[in-house]
Design a protein around this motif. Structure first.
Motif, mmCIF file in Angstrom:
data_model
loop_
_atom_site.group_PDB
_atom_site.id
_atom_site.type_symbol
_atom_site.label_atom_id
_atom_site.label_comp_id
_atom_site.label_asym_id
_atom_site.label_seq_id
_atom_site.Cartn_x
_atom_site.Cartn_y
_atom_site.Cartn_z
ATOM 1 N N ALA A 1 0.827 -1.215 0.000
ATOM 2 C CA ALA A 1 0.000 0.000 0.000
ATOM 3 C C ALA A 1 0.858 1.261 0.000
ATOM 4 N N SER A 2 1.989 1.223 0.686
ATOM 5 C CA SER A 2 2.828 2.426 0.773
ATOM 6 C C SER A 2 3.826 2.535 -0.381
ATOM 7 N N SER A 3 3.949 1.499 -1.184
ATOM 8 C CA SER A 3 4.921 1.525 -2.285
ATOM 9 C C SER A 3 4.333 2.222 -3.506
ATOM 10 N N THR A 4 5.238 2.641 -4.389
ATOM 11 C CA THR A 4 4.801 3.169 -5.684
ATOM 12 C C THR A 4 4.985 2.037 -6.685
ATOM 13 N N GLN A 5 3.977 1.826 -7.509
ATOM 14 C CA GLN A 5 4.063 0.729 -8.460
ATOM 15 C C GLN A 5 3.929 1.297 -9.865
ATOM 16 N N SER A 6 5.015 1.244 -10.622
ATOM 17 C CA SER A 6 4.980 1.816 -11.965
ATOM 18 C C SER A 6 4.451 0.800 -12.978
ATOM 19 N N ARG A 7 4.776 -0.470 -12.798
ATOM 20 C CA ARG A 7 4.302 -1.513 -13.723
ATOM 21 C C ARG A 7 3.868 -2.731 -12.919
ATOM 22 N N TYR A 8 2.871 -3.434 -13.449
ATOM 23 C CA TYR A 8 2.416 -4.657 -12.800
ATOM 24 C C TYR A 8 3.421 -5.779 -13.034
ATOM 25 N N PRO A 9 3.754 -6.546 -11.978
ATOM 26 C CA PRO A 9 4.723 -7.641 -12.115
ATOM 27 C C PRO A 9 4.083 -8.888 -12.733
ATOM 28 N N GLN A 10 4.926 -9.866 -13.093
ATOM 29 C CA GLN A 10 4.417 -11.175 -13.521
ATOM 30 C C GLN A 10 3.774 -11.848 -12.307
ATOM 31 N N LEU A 11 2.684 -12.546 -12.523
ATOM 32 C CA LEU A 11 2.006 -13.221 -11.419
ATOM 33 C C LEU A 11 2.746 -14.492 -11.035
ATOM 34 N N THR A 12 2.786 -14.757 -9.738
ATOM 35 C CA THR A 12 3.368 -15.989 -9.210
ATOM 36 C C THR A 12 2.339 -16.645 -8.304
ATOM 37 N N GLN A 13 2.702 -17.788 -7.750
ATOM 38 C CA GLN A 13 1.795 -18.526 -6.867
ATOM 39 C C GLN A 13 1.406 -17.696 -5.643
ATOM 40 N N GLY A 14 2.283 -16.835 -5.150
ATOM 41 C CA GLY A 14 2.019 -16.049 -3.948
ATOM 42 C C GLY A 14 1.531 -14.634 -4.212
ATOM 43 N N SER A 15 1.125 -14.326 -5.428
ATOM 44 C CA SER A 15 0.668 -12.969 -5.757
ATOM 45 C C SER A 15 -0.595 -12.609 -4.981
ATOM 46 N N CYS A 16 -0.694 -11.316 -4.642
ATOM 47 C CA CYS A 16 -1.878 -10.820 -3.951
ATOM 48 C C CYS A 16 -2.103 -9.367 -4.366
ATOM 49 N N ILE A 17 -3.269 -8.817 -4.016
ATOM 50 C CA ILE A 17 -3.606 -7.450 -4.425
ATOM 51 C C ILE A 17 -4.007 -6.599 -3.234
ATOM 52 N N VAL A 18 -3.863 -5.296 -3.444
ATOM 53 C CA VAL A 18 -4.355 -4.298 -2.497
ATOM 54 C C VAL A 18 -5.176 -3.314 -3.306
ATOM 55 N N LYS A 19 -6.449 -3.163 -2.952
ATOM 56 C CA LYS A 19 -7.289 -2.166 -3.622
ATOM 57 C C LYS A 19 -7.126 -0.854 -2.869
ATOM 58 N N MET A 20 -6.737 0.183 -3.604
ATOM 59 C CA MET A 20 -6.511 1.490 -3.004
ATOM 60 C C MET A 20 -7.815 2.292 -2.989
ATOM 61 N N GLN A 21 -7.856 3.346 -2.162
ATOM 62 C CA GLN A 21 -9.055 4.159 -2.030
ATOM 63 C C GLN A 21 -9.418 4.879 -3.323
ATOM 64 N N ASP A 22 -8.436 5.189 -4.158
ATOM 65 C CA ASP A 22 -8.722 5.899 -5.408
ATOM 66 C C ASP A 22 -9.188 4.969 -6.526
ATOM 67 N N GLY A 23 -9.363 3.678 -6.224
ATOM 68 C CA GLY A 23 -9.855 2.727 -7.219
ATOM 69 C C GLY A 23 -8.766 1.942 -7.915
ATOM 70 N N THR A 24 -7.514 2.322 -7.755
ATOM 71 C CA THR A 24 -6.441 1.591 -8.389
ATOM 72 C C THR A 24 -6.172 0.294 -7.636
#
Length: 152
Positions: free
Chosen positions: A123-146
């Motif tokens: 949540a506190s990081s800046t993400q410029s590009r989405y990484p390749q998905l792996t078995q342990g991938s997860c998501i964080v939905k931000m308040q601005d919809g991203t």
């Protein structure tokens, strides 16, 4: 018993993940722009169409009950006929949106939500590009919809 356990597990897991449109190497800003564009085209093709409907009506007949020579009767009555509204284009609009996103290189994936320290870090990081998905991938939905994606 197994069916009940499976149903309970399905209910518990429902809140732990989300369906997202994902393209490895894409940017959150590009995803938002593509999503908005596909949403506009899907809504143009299948606009919101609210239709008022009624549940079926049925008649409950009365009955006559006699005991020790004394009879009691009740009258019949109608049930149902409740009014409700539904958007008849909702599922078509969702399919058109998914097809549009798919045609621009996105795939629909179900990912769990990040928890604990991982969630805080993502949540506190800046993400410029989405990484390749792996078995342990997860998501964080931000308040601005991203959506931010973490892949270990």
């Amino acid at each position: 018993m197994k069916t009940v356990a499976f149903a309970l597990l399905a209910v518990l897991l429902t809140g732990c993940s989300a369906q997202v449109q994902y393209k490895a190497g894409g940017t959150p800003a590009q995803r938002n722009a593509d999503s908005a564009s596909c949403n506009r085209s899907a809504t143009a093709a299948y606009p919101v169409n609210i239709v008022t409907r009624r549940t079926p009506r049925y008649y409950r007949p009365g009955y006559r009950h006699c005991h020790n020579g004394k009879c009691r009767s009740t009258g019949g009555y109608w049930e149902g006929g409740d009014v409700y509204s539904v958007d008849v284009n909702k599922s078509s609009r969702a399919r058109a949106y998914s097809a549009c996103m798919s045609s621009t290189g996105y795939q629909s994936v179900e990912l769990p939500f990040c928890t604990g320290e991982t969630r805080q870090k993502v949540a506190s990081s800046t993400q410029s590009r989405y990484p390749q998905l792996t078995q342990g991938s997860c998501i964080v939905k931000m308040q601005d919809g991203t959506v931010k994606v973490y892949s270990p």
